[in-house]
Design a protein around this motif. Structure first.
Motif, short mmCIF file in Angstrom:
data_model
loop_
_atom_site.label_atom_id
_atom_site.label_comp_id
_atom_site.label_asym_id
_atom_site.label_seq_id
_atom_site.Cartn_x
_atom_site.Cartn_y
_atom_site.Cartn_z
N UNK A 238 -5.86 4.67 -4.61
CA UNK A 238 -5.59 6.09 -4.83
C UNK A 238 -6.39 6.58 -6.04
N UNK A 239 -6.94 7.75 -5.91
CA UNK A 239 -7.68 8.33 -7.03
C UNK A 239 -9.10 7.81 -7.14
N UNK B 202 -6.11 4.59 4.50
CA UNK B 202 -4.74 5.12 4.49
C UNK B 202 -4.70 6.50 3.85
N UNK B 203 -5.77 6.90 3.23
CA UNK B 203 -5.79 8.19 2.54
C UNK B 203 -6.48 9.22 3.44
N UNK B 204 -5.89 10.41 3.54
CA UNK B 204 -6.37 11.33 4.57
C UNK B 204 -7.83 11.74 4.45
N UNK B 205 -8.39 11.87 3.22
CA UNK B 205 -9.77 12.34 3.19
C UNK B 205 -10.72 11.30 3.77
N UNK C 26 0.83 -1.18 0.00
CA UNK C 26 0.00 0.00 0.00
C UNK C 26 0.88 1.25 0.00
N UNK C 27 2.18 1.06 0.01
CA UNK C 27 3.06 2.23 -0.01
C UNK C 27 4.26 1.95 -0.90
N UNK C 28 4.82 3.00 -1.46
CA UNK C 28 5.94 2.86 -2.40
C UNK C 28 7.13 2.13 -1.77
N UNK D 76 -8.70 -4.30 -11.74
CA UNK D 76 -7.25 -4.27 -11.97
C UNK D 76 -6.52 -5.15 -10.96
N UNK E 110 -17.45 3.92 -10.16
CA UNK E 110 -16.78 3.47 -11.39
C UNK E 110 -15.27 3.29 -11.15
N UNK E 111 -14.69 4.25 -10.41
CA UNK E 111 -13.26 4.14 -10.07
C UNK E 111 -13.01 2.89 -9.24
N UNK F 272 -0.17 -3.95 -7.22
CA UNK F 272 -0.63 -2.64 -6.76
C UNK F 272 -2.11 -2.69 -6.37
N UNK G 243 -13.16 -0.29 -11.22
CA UNK G 243 -11.99 -0.45 -12.09
C UNK G 243 -10.78 -0.90 -11.26
N UNK G 244 -10.64 -0.34 -10.06
CA UNK G 244 -9.50 -0.73 -9.21
C UNK G 244 -9.60 -2.18 -8.79
#
Ligand code: SF4
Ligand code: SF4
Lengths: 391, 421
Positions: free
Chosen positions: B153-154, B332-335, B126-128, B167, B159-160, B149, B163-164
Motif C-alpha cells: 500500500x502506498x 489487490x489494489x484497484x489502480x 494482505x488484509x486487516x 521492511x 523508492x517506495x 505486514x 523500502x517495502x
C-alpha cells in the motif's frame, strides 16, 4: 431530557457553536478558508500525524460523515461499506468537498484502502494521496524505522502541497499546540466525571468533534473560555443509571442515539470512542525529535486500536478495566455497521463482559435510519436490567 | 434450479491434485502422533517459510475453500456464531477461527475438516482481517503468532517499492524466523527454503505457460481449473510431484489447443472473474456459465500467487520472497488491478467482466465499479457486479443472479454486433 444544571449564556453559546459546526462542517470550513486564505487538507481519522500538516500552516481536518442520505456513492462503492467510507465518497462526488486542497488516506482498514482510487478517478479534488502507516505494531523496534521513513515521505508531500519547507522546529511548535488541546480536553472529561449532569453526551462528543475540524489554536481558545465556566457550576447529584460507551473507533457517533440513551434515564459517565476520550488519550513526547515523538505516539501500545494489530492486547480485559475504572453500571457498544475492525473485537468484548456479569447492549448503527422505536425498547430493557440488579 | 445441459470437458491431469491434497491433509492430521509441528497459516504469501521447514501447514483460504466446496460450513459457522461473530464478518475468519474453537470446545467435526490445533500461527496478511484472524487464533488456542505486514500500500515509486521490500525482509528475519526456530526447535534451514523455492519456481514457470494458453480460442481450461492447481504455491510448495503435475497439466492443455478442444464446448463468451473463487457458488454459477457456453478464461486471484517468476531467486531466498510478495500483492489494489484487467481484455480477448463482491470481504471489491467503468470506456466490454460469498451461501441470490446474468450476456451480444458494425 435537559441537563440538571442551569448553565450561563457563554456556555450555551459555545455549545451552540460546536453543534452548528458539527451539523454543517462544509459551510464552516468554506468560511474559514475564505477568511484565512489557507489550504485545507482532510485526513482519515485516528492515526494521521496532523501536527505535521498544521506545521505547514495548512488546516488539517479529520473526515466526517454527512448527515444526509447517501445516493450517488452507491454507483461507486458497495452498500455494505461502513457509513463513513460511503459518505466520504458521496460528499466528494457531489462536489461538497470542493474546498479541499488535498485528502490523505492510510491503511486504516480495508474499506479505506480503495477510497483514494475512487475519489481520484471521479472528482477534481487535488492531491489525493495514500500513505503507509503500518497496521501492525506488535514489534515496535522493527516497525519504527519504517514508520519514520513514511513520516519523512509525508513531510515531502506536505512541502510540495504547501510550497514551503517543513522544519522540525515548526513540527515541534505544532506538537505543543496539539498537546495543549489534549490537556484541555482531558480537563473537560475530569469536570464531567465530577459532575455528570453538566453536559449531555452529545455535547461532549460535539466539543471533541469540533477539535477535529477546527484550527487547534481556535479550539484551545474555545476550551479556555468554556472550562472555567463549567468548573464554577455546582455539582448536582445524579441518580441516573451510569453508562460507559465503547466503539465508534473512527466513525463519529450518531448524536440522536446518544440523546436517546440519556432520554431513557441513563447518563454517560465515560467513553472509549474516537470522538471522545480516545481522541486526546495520548500526547506526543515534546522532549525528543518531533518525528520520533510522532512515531512513538503511533506505536504507543497503551491505547489499543482495532485498526492497529497488537497481539498482546486483550480487548475483553481492556474494556472491562475501563468500565470498572469509571464506576459505570453498564456498557453500551456502539458499532458502526460494516466496520470489520470493531465487529471482530466485539467477540472478545462481549464474552468478557458476559463472563463478569456486566450488563451490556450492542447497538449497530447505520448511516441510514435505525429503528429508533426498537432501540428505545432495548435501551429501556438495559436500564431496567441494571436497576433491578438483574445479572 | 436449472439442469446442466452442456457438459464441461474435465482435465485428466487435475485428478492428481485432489489425491495429493487428501494425502497431505491426512499427514497433517497424523502430525501430533508423529511428533510433527502444525502451523495454521493465514494469507497468500509466506507458506513457504514453514512448509520448507517440515512444519505441516494449512492455509486459511485453502481450508475454507475445501470446506465450502464440500458444503461443510454449517457446523463451523454455528461454532463461530456461538463465539459472538456477527454474520457479516469475514467468512474465512468465521471458518478458520470457528474450526479452532470447535476443537478447543470439544465440538465434533466431520473427519475431513478436523485438523490438529496449531503449534504456530503465521500471517503475512494482505488484509486487516487476516491480521486480526491471527491475533484471535493465537488468543484462543494459545499458540504463538507471527504477524507481519507485506502490503505494498502506498507504493508509487521505485523508492517506495524498495523500502517495502526492505521492511518485509527485515520482518521475515527479525520476527518470523526467530519464532519458527523456537517452535521447530532447530535452526532455520535456509538450504531447505532455497530448495523448495527452486521447485516452486519451476512450477510457476510452467503455470505461466498454462495461463498463456488461455489466449487461444477456445480456451483450454477454466479459471477454476487453474484454482484447483494452486496447491503447489500454497501448502504443497516444493513437494515431490508438483513439477511433474504441472508438466502433465501443460501437456494436456497444449494437446487441447492443438486439437481445438475448449474447456467449454462451443465456447461463445470469454469472461473475466474478479475476486476469490467462490467455491460454494460454483455449482450454481458454473451451471449458468456452461449452459450458455460461457467460460471464465482469466481472473485476478489465482494469478496473485508468484506471477513474477523472474523475481523468484532461490539463491537469495529471503530477499526474493520479500520482493515476490510485495510485487504480487499489488493486484489487490484497484489502480493496479484496473490496469491489469484492461490488459487482460486485450490479451485474452475477453467479452465481459464478472465481478462478484462479498459483503463479508473487502479485499477485491473496492473500486470494482470503477474498474468496470474504465474497461467499458476503453474496450466497450461490459461488467456485471453481483453479490455472493466464498463460503456463505446466505449472501447469494440465485434467481436474481440468473436474471442478471442472462441480461448481461444479451448486452455482450449487442456490443459484439455493434463492434462488428
Ligand atoms: S468505521 Fe471502521 S470500517 Fe469505517 S473507515 Fe472507520 S475503521 Fe474503517
Ligand atoms: S476479508 Fe477477505 S481477504 Fe480478508 S481474510 Fe477475509 S476473506 Fe480474506
Amino acid at each position: 431530557m435537559p441537563v440538571a444544571v442551569k448553565r450561563p449564556k457563554i456556555v450555551q453559546d459555545i455549545l451552540g457553536r460546536v453543534e452548528a459546526l458539527g451539523d454543517d462542517p462544509y459551510q464552516f470550513l468554506r468560511d474559514w478558508k475564505a477568511r484565512n486564505d489557507r489550504k485545507i487538507i482532510a485526513c482519515l481519522p485516528m492515526h494521521f500525524p496532523l501536527e505535521m500538516i498544521h506545521a505547514t500552516g495548512m488546516l488539517p481536518v479529520e473526515m466526517w460523515p454527512s448527515n444526509e442520505r447517501i445516493t450517488i456513492a452507491h454507483s461507486y462503492v458497495h452498500v455494505f461499506y461502513c457509513g463513513l467510507s460511503r459518505s466520504i465518497v458521496d460528499d466528494a462526488l457531489q462536489g461538497k468537498l470542493e474546498f479541499l486542497d488535498g485528502m490523505y488516506f492510510y491503511d486504516q482498514c480495508m474499506q479505506a484502502r480503495g477510497l483514494p482510487f475512487v475519489i481520484e478517478r471521479n472528482t477534481p479534488i487535488p492531491n489525493i494521496e495514500f500513505h503507509h502507516l503500518p497496521p501492525i505494531i506488535s514489534n515496535p523496534d522493527v516497525v519504527k524505522p519504517h514508520l519514520k521513513w513514511n513520516l519523512e515521505k509525508i513531510r515531502k508531500s506536505l512541502e510540495r502541497i504547501s510550497g514551503k519547507a517543513l522544519s522540525d522546529d515548526a513540527i515541534s511548535q505544532s506538537i505543543k499546540i496539539y498537546n495543549k488541546n489534549r490537556k484541555l480536553l482531558q480537563r473537560l472529561y475530569r469536570t464531567r466525571k465530577k459532575n455528570p449532569g453538566l453536559l449531555r453526551a452529545r455535547e461532549i462528543a460535539r466539543i471533541v468533534q469540533a477539535s477535529a475540524l477546527m484550527l487547534k489554536e481556535e479550539h484551545n481558545e474555545l476550551l479556555e473560555q468554556l472550562l472555567p465556566e463549567l468548573e464554577k457550576l455546582p455539582v448536582v447529584p445524579d441518580n441516573r443509571v451510569k453508562i460507559f460507551i465503547v466503539g465508534h473507533f473512527c466513525h463519529p457517533p450518531r448524536f440522536d442515539v446518544m440523546d436517546m440513551i440519556e432520554d431513557e434515564g441513563m447518563v454517560v459517565v465515560d467513553d472509549d470512542i474516537y470522538n471522545g476520550a480516545r481522541y486526546f488519550a495520548l500526547s506526543v513526547n515534546e522532549d525528543v525529535n518531533p518525528i520520533d515523538g510522532l512515531a512513538d505516539k503511533f506505536l504507543d501500545r497503551s491505547l489499543p486500536c482495532p485498526t492497529r494489530i497488537d497481539n498482546e492486547v486483550n480487548w475483553g480485559q481492556y474494556v472491562k478495566d475501563k468500565f470498572h475504572a469509571c464506576g459505570a453500571q453498564g456498557v453500551i457498544n456502539l458499532l458502526a455497521k460494516y466496520c470489520p475492525p470493531h465487529q471482530e473485537r466485539y467477540v472478545d468484548i462481549k464474552r468478557e463482559l458476559a463472563r463478569n456479569n456486566i450488563p451490556e447492549l450492542l447497538i449497530e448503527l447505520e448511516h441510514e435510519a435505525v429503528s429508533l422505536e426498537g432501540l428505545k425498547t432495548r435501551l429501556q430493557a438495559l436500564r431496567e436490567q441494571i436497576e433491578m440488579g438483574v445479572k | 434450479m436449472s439442469d446442466v445441459k452442456v457438459k464441461r470437458n474435465e482435465l485428466e491431469s487435475l485428478k492428481w491434485m485432489g489425491k495429493a491434497i487428501d494425502e497431505y491433509f491426512a499427514e497433517v492430521r497424523r502430525a501430533p502422533e508423529e511428533g510433527k509441528k502444525v502451523c495454521w497459516h493465514i494469507a497468500v504469501p509466506g507458506t513457504l517459510m514453514t512448509t520448507s521447514q517440515g512444519i505441516l501447514t494449512i492455509m486459511h483460504a485453502h481450508v475454507a475453500a475445501y470446506i465450502g466446496a464440500r458444503h461443510l460450513m454449517k457446523e463451523v459457522f454455528e461454532v463461530s456464531e456461538d463465539e459472538g461473530f456477527l454474520s457479516n464478518t469475514c467468512c474465512y475468519m468465521r471458518t478458520f477461527v470457528g474450526l479452532a474453537m470447535a476443537k478447543v470446545n470439544g465440538v465434533k467435526l466431520p473427519p475431513q475438516i478436523d485438523f490438529p490445533l496449531p503449534d504456530l500461527i503465521n500471517c503475512m496478511g494482505e488484509c486487516q482481517e487476516q491480521f486480526t484472524m491471527a491475533e484471535l487464533l493465537s488468543h484462543k488456542t494459545g499458540a504463538p503468532a507471527i504477524i507481519i505486514d507485506p502490503n505494498p500500500s502506498g507504493c508509487v515509486t521505485k523508492e517506495d517499492f524498495d523500502e517495502r521490500v526492505k521492511y518485509l525482509e527485515k520482518q521475515l528475519k527479525e520476527v518470523a524466523i526467530p519464532m519458527i526456530e523456537k517452535v521447530s526447535g532447530h535452526r532455520y534451514d535456509y538450504a531447505a527454503l532455497s530448495e523448495a523455492m527452486a521447485v516452486m519456481k519451476k512450477c510457476a514457470i510452467l503455470r505461466n505457460k498454462c495461463v498463456a494458453l488461455q489466449a487461444h480460442r477456445p480456451a483450454p481450461m477454466t479459471l477454476f481449473d487453474l484454482g484447483v492447481g494452486l496447491a503447489p504455491f500454497i501448502v504443497l510448495q516444493g513437494k515431490p510431484g508438483t513439477v511433474e503435475f504441472y508438466e502433465r497439466f501443460l501437456a494436456e492443455l497444449e494437446d487441447r489447443v492443438a486439437k481445438g478442444i475448449g474447456a467449454v464446448p462451443d465456447e461463445k463468451y470469454r469472461l473475466y472473474w474478479d475476486n476469490y473463487t467462490m467455491w460454494r457458488l460454483l455449482g450454481v454459477v458454473g451451471r449458468e456459465l456452461i449452459n450458455h457456453h460461457a467460460n471464465i478464461v482469466i481472473g485476478r486471484y489465482p494469478l496473485a500467487f508468484y506471477p513474477d517468476v523472474e523475481l523468484i531467486d532461490p539463491e537469495n531466498p529471503l530477499h526474493s520472497l520479500a520482493e515476490c510478495n510485495v510485487s504480487m500483492l499489488k493486484t489487490l489494489y484497484p489502480h493496479w488491478a484496473s490496469e491489469m484487467v484492461n490488459d487482460y481484455v486485450e490479451k485474452f480477448d475477453l467479452d465481459g467482466l464478472l465481478m462478484p463482491a462479498s459483503p463479508t470481504c473487502r479485499m477485491f471489491d473496492i473500486g470494482q465499479h470503477d474498474i468496470v467503468d474504465a474497461c467499458e470506456r476503453k474496450h466497450g466490454v461490459p461488467g456485471l457486479i453481483f453479490e455472493g460469498d466464498m463460503v456463505d451461501i446466505a449472501f447469494f441470490n440465485e434467481a436474481q443472479f440468473k436474471t442478471r446474468f442472462e441480461a448481461f450476456l444479451e448486452t455482450i451480444d449487442a456490443r459484439k454486433k455493434w463492434r462488428r458494425g
